[in-house]
Design a protein around this motif. Structure first.
Motif, PDB file in Angstrom:
ATOM      1  N   CYS A 112      15.403  -0.139  60.372  1.00 24.05           N
ATOM      2  CA  CYS A 112      14.363   0.818  60.757  1.00 24.05           C
ATOM      3  C   CYS A 112      13.073   0.420  61.021  1.00 24.05           C
ATOM      4  N   LEU A 113      12.466   0.593  61.994  1.00 25.45           N
ATOM      5  CA  LEU A 113      11.219  -0.050  62.124  1.00 25.45           C
ATOM      6  C   LEU A 113      10.029   1.042  62.331  1.00 25.45           C
ATOM      7  N   ALA A 114       9.134   0.728  61.699  1.00 27.52           N
ATOM      8  CA  ALA A 114       7.900   1.942  61.752  1.00 27.52           C
ATOM      9  C   ALA A 114       6.853   1.237  62.663  1.00 27.52           C
TER      10      ALA A 114
ATOM     11  N   PRO B 297      23.487   9.101  68.313  1.00 29.53           N
ATOM     12  CA  PRO B 297      23.076   8.047  69.203  1.00 29.53           C
ATOM     13  C   PRO B 297      22.745   6.805  68.466  1.00 29.53           C
ATOM     14  N   LYS B 298      22.798   5.623  69.076  1.00 24.56           N
ATOM     15  CA  LYS B 298      22.810   4.438  68.936  1.00 24.56           C
ATOM     16  C   LYS B 298      21.236   4.068  68.858  1.00 24.56           C
ATOM     17  N   LEU B 299      20.514   4.552  69.206  1.00 20.38           N
ATOM     18  CA  LEU B 299      19.058   4.324  69.084  1.00 20.38           C
ATOM     19  C   LEU B 299      18.369   5.756  68.789  1.00 20.38           C
ATOM     20  N   LEU B 300      17.708   5.838  67.754  1.00 15.77           N
ATOM     21  CA  LEU B 300      16.705   6.950  67.268  1.00 15.77           C
ATOM     22  C   LEU B 300      15.301   6.666  67.546  1.00 15.77           C
ATOM     23  N   VAL B 301      14.624   7.406  68.254  1.00 16.40           N
ATOM     24  CA  VAL B 301      13.026   7.166  68.643  1.00 16.40           C
ATOM     25  C   VAL B 301      12.683   8.795  67.984  1.00 16.40           C
TER      26      VAL B 301
ATOM     27  N   LYS C 271      16.952  10.662  53.841  1.00 12.38           N
ATOM     28  CA  LYS C 271      18.199  10.649  53.652  1.00 12.38           C
ATOM     29  C   LYS C 271      19.173  10.774  54.859  1.00 12.38           C
ATOM     30  N   ILE C 272      18.933  11.475  55.828  1.00 12.16           N
ATOM     31  CA  ILE C 272      19.744  11.359  57.218  1.00 12.16           C
ATOM     32  C   ILE C 272      19.430  10.213  58.137  1.00 12.16           C
ATOM     33  N   ILE C 273      18.203   9.630  58.075  1.00 10.26           N
ATOM     34  CA  ILE C 273      17.726   8.732  58.879  1.00 10.26           C
ATOM     35  C   ILE C 273      18.407   7.335  58.261  1.00 10.26           C
ATOM     36  N   ASP C 274      18.452   7.278  56.425  1.00  7.25           N
ATOM     37  CA  ASP C 274      19.280   6.244  56.193  1.00  7.25           C
ATOM     38  C   ASP C 274      20.901   6.217  56.511  1.00  7.25           C
ATOM     39  N   GLU C 275      21.297   7.498  56.721  1.00  9.41           N
ATOM     40  CA  GLU C 275      22.894   7.472  56.931  1.00  9.41           C
ATOM     41  C   GLU C 275      22.952   7.081  58.257  1.00  9.41           C
TER      42      GLU C 275
ATOM     43  N   LYS D 258      21.176   5.060  59.936  1.00 11.14           N
ATOM     44  CA  LYS D 258      20.940   3.437  59.894  1.00 11.14           C
ATOM     45  C   LYS D 258      22.380   2.639  59.280  1.00 11.14           C
ATOM     46  N   LYS D 259      22.800   3.144  58.396  1.00  4.40           N
ATOM     47  CA  LYS D 259      24.361   2.535  57.936  1.00  4.40           C
ATOM     48  C   LYS D 259      25.401   2.662  58.699  1.00  4.40           C
ATOM     49  N   SER D 260      25.202   3.991  59.734  1.00  2.00           N
ATOM     50  CA  SER D 260      26.358   3.903  60.414  1.00  2.00           C
ATOM     51  C   SER D 260      26.027   3.283  61.875  1.00  2.00           C
ATOM     52  N   GLY D 261      25.036   2.536  62.083  1.00  2.00           N
ATOM     53  CA  GLY D 261      25.108   1.433  63.196  1.00  2.00           C
ATOM     54  C   GLY D 261      23.798   1.712  63.962  1.00  2.00           C
ATOM     55  N   ALA D 262      23.112   3.049  63.794  1.00  2.00           N
ATOM     56  CA  ALA D 262      21.995   3.268  64.722  1.00  2.00           C
ATOM     57  C   ALA D 262      20.904   2.155  64.265  1.00  2.00           C
ATOM     58  N   ALA D 263      19.841   2.094  65.492  1.00  2.00           N
ATOM     59  CA  ALA D 263      18.481   1.334  65.265  1.00  2.00           C
ATOM     60  C   ALA D 263      17.457   2.551  65.401  1.00  2.00           C
ATOM     61  N   ILE D 264      16.511   2.510  64.450  1.00  2.00           N
ATOM     62  CA  ILE D 264      15.693   3.602  64.193  1.00  2.00           C
ATOM     63  C   ILE D 264      14.033   3.295  64.443  1.00  2.00           C
ATOM     64  N   LEU D 265      13.605   3.751  65.455  1.00  2.00           N
ATOM     65  CA  LEU D 265      12.232   3.549  65.598  1.00  2.00           C
ATOM     66  C   LEU D 265      11.332   4.938  64.887  1.00  2.00           C
ATOM     67  N   ILE D 266      10.405   4.628  63.969  1.00  2.00           N
ATOM     68  CA  ILE D 266       9.792   5.845  63.603  1.00  2.00           C
ATOM     69  C   ILE D 266       8.353   5.509  64.009  1.00  2.00           C
ATOM     70  N   SER D 267       7.536   6.605  64.651  1.00  2.00           N
ATOM     71  CA  SER D 267       5.996   6.287  64.864  1.00  2.00           C
ATOM     72  C   SER D 267       5.445   7.445  63.748  1.00  2.00           C
ATOM     73  N   SER D 268       4.639   7.145  62.977  1.00  2.00           N
ATOM     74  CA  SER D 268       4.126   8.083  61.975  1.00  2.00           C
ATOM     75  C   SER D 268       2.794   7.758  61.403  1.00  2.00           C
ATOM     76  N   HIS D 269       1.732   8.647  61.120  1.00  2.00           N
ATOM     77  CA  HIS D 269       0.649   8.459  60.399  1.00  2.00           C
ATOM     78  C   HIS D 269       0.800   8.698  58.837  1.00  2.00           C
ATOM     79  N   VAL D 270       1.924   9.203  58.443  1.00  2.00           N
ATOM     80  CA  VAL D 270       2.020   9.198  57.011  1.00  2.00           C
ATOM     81  C   VAL D 270       2.636   8.270  56.484  1.00  2.00           C
ATOM     82  N   LEU D 271       1.904   7.087  56.142  1.00  2.00           N
ATOM     83  CA  LEU D 271       2.451   5.767  55.808  1.00  2.00           C
ATOM     84  C   LEU D 271       2.665   5.639  54.479  1.00  2.00           C
TER      85      LEU D 271
END
Length: 314
Positions: A36-38, A155-159, A177-181, A183-196
């Motif tokens: 998971c990349l921010a 999906p294999k990639l979540l943006v 929790k969903i994002i972590d699930e 990722k563990k199932s194999g997805a790559a996740i890109l999150i753009s957020s201002h809520v650091l």
């Protein structure tokens, strides 16, 4: 048996210009599966432009892009779009459709059965509102529907662009929790957020954009180390113990605060264990020890702020 980790996103020296102005320039980035990349930056830093390049919505003016091992600008990339989940910053749905009808529409776009959607509503806690019109949904409910839409087809990639906008604390926890699930199932996740403040313990790496360029990327500990940011050790103890600690660490670790029953030391992150070992070796009476590392927000501010009076890295 060790599993091979393949990059879901590969960017090499990417640039995008609009007329004579470069919105992003010389961006290189890799996002492997199961990470998971921010993506963070001030407004106008280039985050939206970079996301559009990754999704194939616009073509870069320079550099090479590979998403799921293909160039998103090529015509054959369309068959891979069902393997990408995207949540835009502003979630807009047809208000006259129900939640079920809305998700069924997006399922058909991905070539998925439109009658097997209950699990998605359950995951985002919208099962009680599936047959209500979207026009009656609150902002948080529409956001959760948008996340359900992004999750269609595993999906294999979540943006995800600002995934927790409008959500209450309980819903925010569920989304991460969903994002972590995923990722563990194999997805790559890109999150753009201002809520650091939400991201510190939930991401593997961070990429900081500043004025269209990559200011820094890596794990949060790596970025703290690169810029020399200091950690804090707060020790609550009787006055005689605080006095002894103050004498022992008058040099080396910096004493940030000193009172009768609490002393706060400031040190480089890799010095924490050594300092704690020395303190414990003295056999002092200690009530409490608190370790405080620089947060992602502090790291971001340090990399985004030009070196000038009033801008501190310590």
């Amino acid at each position: 048996m060790k599993m091979d980790i393949f990059p879901a996103i590969e960017l090499l020296n990417i640039g995008k210009s609009f007329g004579k102005k470069w919105a992003i320039k010389d961006i290189s980035l890799t996002l492997p599966e199961r990470q998971c990349l921010a993506l963070v930056g001030h407004n106008g830093a280039g985050k939206t432009t970079l996301i559009k390049v990754i999704l194939g919505l616009i073509k870069p003016s320079a550099g090479e892009v590979r998403v799921l091992h293909h160039d998103p600008a090529m015509r054959d990339f369309s068959k891979l779009r069902c393997s990408i989940g995207f949540l835009p910053e502003q979630v807009l749905f047809q208000k006259t459709l129900t939640g079920r009808e809305t998700l069924a529409f997006y399922a058909r776009l991905k070539g998925l059965p439109a009658n097997k959607l209950d699990e998605y509503f359950e995951r985002v806690d919208l099962h009680a509102a599936v047959d209500q019109r979207v026009g009656t949904y609150s902002k948080g409910m529409r956001q959760r529907l948008g996340i359900a839409q992004a999750l269609l087809g595993r999906p294999k990639l979540l943006v995800l662009d600002e995934p927790t906008t409008g959500l209450d604390p309980v819903a925010r926890q569920n989304i991460y929790k969903i994002i972590d699930e995923e990722k563990k199932s194999g997805a790559a996740i890109l999150i753009s957020s201002h809520v650091l403040t939400e991201l510190d313990d939930r991401i593997d790496r961070v990429a900081i954009l500043n004025e269209g360029a990559m200011a820094a990327q890596g794990t949060i500990p790596q970025l703290r180390h690169q810029i020399g940011m200091r950690s804090r050790i707060g020790i609550t103890a009787p006055p005689e113990s605080c006095d002894a600690i103050a004498v022992a660490f008058a040099e080396g670790a910096r004493i940030e605060r000193f009172s009768a029953e609490k002393i706060v030391l400031r040190c480089l992150p890799d010095q924490k264990v050594e300092i704690l070992r020395k303190i414990m070796a003295k056999g002092l009476a200690i009530t409490d020890i608190e370790l405080i590392d620089p947060t992602l927000e502090q790291v971001f501010n340090a990399y985004s702020c030009p070196v000038q009076p009033g801008c501190h890295h310590a």
